[in-house]
Motif scaffolding. Sequence first.
Motif, PDB file in Angstrom:
ATOM      1  N   LEU A  26       0.592  -0.778   0.391  1.00 51.46           N
ATOM      2  CA  LEU A  26      -0.091  -0.368  -0.585  1.00 51.46           C
ATOM      3  C   LEU A  26       0.785   1.277   0.265  1.00 51.46           C
ATOM      4  N   PHE A  27       2.099   1.159   0.745  1.00 50.62           N
ATOM      5  CA  PHE A  27       2.663   2.599   0.744  1.00 50.62           C
ATOM      6  C   PHE A  27       3.957   2.288   0.600  1.00 50.62           C
ATOM      7  N   GLY A  28       4.697   0.944   0.236  1.00 51.76           N
ATOM      8  CA  GLY A  28       6.433   1.346  -0.270  1.00 51.76           C
ATOM      9  C   GLY A  28       6.597   2.216  -1.224  1.00 51.76           C
ATOM     10  N   PRO A  29       5.340   2.270  -2.318  1.00 53.67           N
ATOM     11  CA  PRO A  29       6.040   3.469  -3.882  1.00 53.67           C
ATOM     12  C   PRO A  29       6.123   4.477  -3.178  1.00 53.67           C
ATOM     13  N   ARG A  30       5.089   4.931  -1.951  1.00 51.76           N
ATOM     14  CA  ARG A  30       5.353   6.346  -1.367  1.00 51.76           C
ATOM     15  C   ARG A  30       6.326   6.413  -0.577  1.00 51.76           C
ATOM     16  N   ALA A  31       7.002   5.575   0.024  1.00 54.44           N
ATOM     17  CA  ALA A  31       7.465   5.893   0.698  1.00 54.44           C
ATOM     18  C   ALA A  31       9.398   5.588   0.338  1.00 54.44           C
ATOM     19  N   GLN A  32       9.744   5.420  -1.175  1.00 62.07           N
ATOM     20  CA  GLN A  32      10.553   5.144  -1.783  1.00 62.07           C
ATOM     21  C   GLN A  32      11.380   6.952  -1.315  1.00 62.07           C
ATOM     22  N   ILE A  33      13.302   7.473  -1.351  1.00 55.89           N
ATOM     23  CA  ILE A  33      13.976   7.839  -1.336  1.00 55.89           C
ATOM     24  C   ILE A  33      14.905   8.106  -1.768  1.00 55.89           C
ATOM     25  N   SER A  34      14.360   9.712  -2.746  1.00 57.01           N
ATOM     26  CA  SER A  34      15.558   9.860  -3.975  1.00 57.01           C
ATOM     27  C   SER A  34      16.915  10.230  -3.665  1.00 57.01           C
ATOM     28  N   GLU A  35      17.510  10.370  -4.606  1.00 54.50           N
ATOM     29  CA  GLU A  35      19.151   9.880  -4.630  1.00 54.50           C
ATOM     30  C   GLU A  35      19.675  11.192  -3.625  1.00 54.50           C
ATOM     31  N   ALA A  36      18.509  12.925  -3.551  1.00 45.45           N
ATOM     32  CA  ALA A  36      18.941  13.974  -3.014  1.00 45.45           C
ATOM     33  C   ALA A  36      18.825  13.640  -1.840  1.00 45.45           C
ATOM     34  N   GLU A  37      17.860  12.914  -1.543  1.00 44.95           N
ATOM     35  CA  GLU A  37      17.039  13.520  -0.068  1.00 44.95           C
ATOM     36  C   GLU A  37      18.019  12.234   0.566  1.00 44.95           C
ATOM     37  N   LEU A  38      19.256  11.257  -0.158  1.00 46.70           N
ATOM     38  CA  LEU A  38      19.491  10.128   0.496  1.00 46.70           C
ATOM     39  C   LEU A  38      20.695  10.675   0.974  1.00 46.70           C
ATOM     40  N   ASP A  39      21.685  12.032  -0.446  1.00 45.44           N
ATOM     41  CA  ASP A  39      22.343  12.547   0.353  1.00 45.44           C
ATOM     42  C   ASP A  39      22.318  13.561   1.158  1.00 45.44           C
ATOM     43  N   ARG A  40      21.170  14.108   0.869  1.00 48.37           N
ATOM     44  CA  ARG A  40      21.156  14.815   2.920  1.00 48.37           C
ATOM     45  C   ARG A  40      21.240  14.037   4.019  1.00 48.37           C
ATOM     46  N   ALA A  41      20.155  12.935   4.094  1.00 47.97           N
ATOM     47  CA  ALA A  41      21.266  12.115   5.105  1.00 47.97           C
ATOM     48  C   ALA A  41      21.958  11.690   5.313  1.00 47.97           C
ATOM     49  N   LEU A  42      23.077  10.995   4.526  1.00 49.80           N
ATOM     50  CA  LEU A  42      24.097  10.901   4.728  1.00 49.80           C
ATOM     51  C   LEU A  42      25.079  12.346   5.252  1.00 49.80           C
ATOM     52  N   ALA A  43      24.851  13.690   4.364  1.00 48.22           N
ATOM     53  CA  ALA A  43      25.961  14.366   4.931  1.00 48.22           C
ATOM     54  C   ALA A  43      25.732  15.056   6.403  1.00 48.22           C
ATOM     55  N   GLN A  44      24.108  14.411   6.743  1.00 48.43           N
ATOM     56  CA  GLN A  44      23.920  14.536   8.319  1.00 48.43           C
ATOM     57  C   GLN A  44      25.443  14.511   9.305  1.00 48.43           C
TER      58      GLN A  44
END
Length: 409
Positions: A143-161
């Motif tokens: 139901l929610f998996g497709p809407r929970a996907q993470i973009s590469e930009a979002e991943l970069d931000r999380a790693l940058a933290q």
Amino acid sequence: MKLSSRISALLARTLFGVACLFPLTVSAQNLFAPAAYVNDKVITEFEVEQRSRFLQVLGAPGDLREEARERLIEERLQLSAASRFNLTVSDEQIQGGIDEFASRANLSGEQLLVELDKAGIAPQTMRDFVSAGLIWRELVQGLFGPRAQISEAELDRALAQTGSSGGLRVLLSEIILPTTPEFAARTQALLPELQRIDTIAAFSTAASQYSASPSRARGGQLDWRAASALPPEIRNQVLSLRPGQVSRPIEVNNAVALFQLRDKRQTEAVAAGSFTVEYAQYYLPGGRSADTLRDARGVREDVDTCGDLYGVNKDNPEEQLVITTLPESDVPADIRRELDKLDANEVSTALTRNNGQTLVFLMLCGRTPTLTDDIAREDVRRQLVNDRLVSFATSYMEELRADALIRIP
């Protein structure tokens, strides 16, 4: 008595006859009397008694009968929801789930069923428990998996933290307990026992039984993450813990959270590049009318981070919520001016769109350096996806309970 340290306590008690220590509370002829009704489904006294025995073997705190009944009610709702999509699990999947559960105690699935049988717990009780968990996981993912996907930009931000000069990374487990009216009393009863847990295995077992988070399928265990990426109220507590210790209860959206520190380590310095900014725009019809501004205040009270907005927006068109990650120089000027006033997770409602007819609920998710190093990208991606699924799954279960006809005789 915990399902931990290779179920040593379980083995000890079963060898000396645990069934005698936990006598049935109803007569044999009443075992199949109704203990609860969930829509058109019946939960029998036998099922409650069996689940109560199972919870006792796992060392669960609190009123075991009440907890068993509540868990069975949830599972009926989960299975009913799954049946609308014709979801099932195979015997092989169920056996795999039993094997995985047993492996936490260095047992095979067959050995675990034998020991449970000695405690008066039928193999079908374990199969039902595992089956419901597997089906719920598949349903939430579908139901929610497709809407929970993470973009590469979002991943970069999380790693940058992790920060440009390295930082502390922590390995946590979580238990999320709902505090909505129907769960509040049970949550308050559970908290004292859960806070006294002092082993990693025991916390994992409790998470499997009580947590409302999808991480319960993994015993509440989360992946490595930067301490700097945690919300301040969580980070402040976690940094004071030693491995095995459990945090004080932390209030989150309609729930209370407990975190256990499993391990921590210091990371090396990470190369940083240009700064990026991530922000959320949640569009509310009505412009700056009194009603819309009141709605915006309600949303603000319901969210702690940008990720929480996915749960708020789950019944609305996807385009009503836009989360964007851009170099600061590329952010539109009016948005950049508002973001410059904000710290992470703060909100502005100063902007409108559509000739003033739409209010922009603007939230700063983070402003961080962009990493050039690639560290544990897939582990971080899985955690971010899981965080979003937590919000979706918790809200969905609350809806299922609200829409159901639940009656206790």
